[in-house]
Design a protein around this motif. Structure first.
Motif, PDB file in Angstrom:
ATOM      1  N   LYS A   1       0.391   5.703   0.489  1.00  0.00           N
ATOM      2  CA  LYS A   1      -0.514   6.827   0.756  1.00  0.00           C
ATOM      3  C   LYS A   1       0.300   8.112   0.811  1.00  0.00           C
ATOM      4  O   LYS A   1       1.508   8.091   1.050  1.00  0.00           O
ATOM      5  CB  LYS A   1      -1.295   6.636   2.050  1.00  0.00           C
ATOM      6  CG  LYS A   1      -0.473   6.775   3.312  1.00  0.00           C
ATOM      7  CD  LYS A   1      -1.349   6.680   4.547  1.00  0.00           C
ATOM      8  CE  LYS A   1      -0.508   6.953   5.788  1.00  0.00           C
ATOM      9  NZ  LYS A   1      -1.319   7.035   6.983  1.00  0.00           N
TER      10      LYS A   1
ATOM     11  N   SER B   1       0.846  -1.189   0.000  1.00  0.00           N
ATOM     12  CA  SER B   1       0.000   0.000   0.000  1.00  0.00           C
ATOM     13  C   SER B   1       0.884   1.241   0.000  1.00  0.00           C
ATOM     14  O   SER B   1       2.038   1.203   0.416  1.00  0.00           O
ATOM     15  CB  SER B   1      -0.944   0.016   1.212  1.00  0.00           C
ATOM     16  OG  SER B   1      -0.216   0.244   2.398  1.00  0.00           O
TER      17      SER B   1
ATOM     18  N   ALA C   1      -1.902  12.534  -3.990  1.00  0.00           N
ATOM     19  CA  ALA C   1      -2.772  11.471  -3.479  1.00  0.00           C
ATOM     20  C   ALA C   1      -3.375  10.627  -4.600  1.00  0.00           C
ATOM     21  O   ALA C   1      -3.972   9.590  -4.342  1.00  0.00           O
ATOM     22  CB  ALA C   1      -3.879  12.079  -2.625  1.00  0.00           C
TER      23      ALA C   1
END
Length: 148
Positions: free
Chosen positions: A41, A39, A78
């Motif tokens: 972010k 992941s 983002a």
């Protein structure tokens, strides 16, 4: 050119199977040893790209270090995607792509980008850097390299 000799054809097929086995082995080794993202972010509060890796570790960096991300808005930072392999990260709106292993090794752009980044860091000033320069100046400057 057609291959009419059955023995040669079997040899070619055998070589192909060997190459496939080698490629599978190389893939398995890379999966086991190279960093892979599970992941990613953008942490706007800390201004960091945070990458969670398959091996449980976490890697982060400020976007200002990375070529193509320095001037990006928080919304652009983002808006990224990672492929299922976890080998890279892509910002389509910025036309920026990075390999995860390269980022973890501290490679944030092309050689010229990295050289410029190093020059900028070398030019930065701080109270400690100024004091060290004054102290070295009193000793006659930077010590000479001695070769043996």
């Amino acid at each position: 050119m057609k291959n009419n000799n059955k023995g040669e054809q079997e040899l070619i097929e055998e070589n192909l199977l060997e190459e496939i086995a080698k490629a599978k082995q190389a893939w398995q080794e890379a999966e086991a040893t190279e960093p892979r993202a599970i992941s990613v972010k953008y942490d706007q509060d800390q201004d960091l790209i945070v990458i969670h890796l398959k091996n449980g570790s976490i890697f982060s960096f400020p976007p200002r270090l990375a070529q193509g991300l320095a001037e990006a808005t928080p919304e652009q930072l983002a808006d990224f995607w990672i492929p299922p392999s976890g080998k890279s990260i892509h910002w389509d709106s910025l036309d920026v792509d990075f390999g995860i292993p390269e980022l973890v090794r501290g490679i944030f752009g092309t050689k010229s980008w990295m050289a410029e980044l190093g020059r900028k860091d070398g030019q930065s000033t701080s109270k400690a850097k100024s004091e060290a320069a004054r102290k070295n100046g009193k000793k006659g400057g930077r010590p000479k390299n001695v070769t043996l």
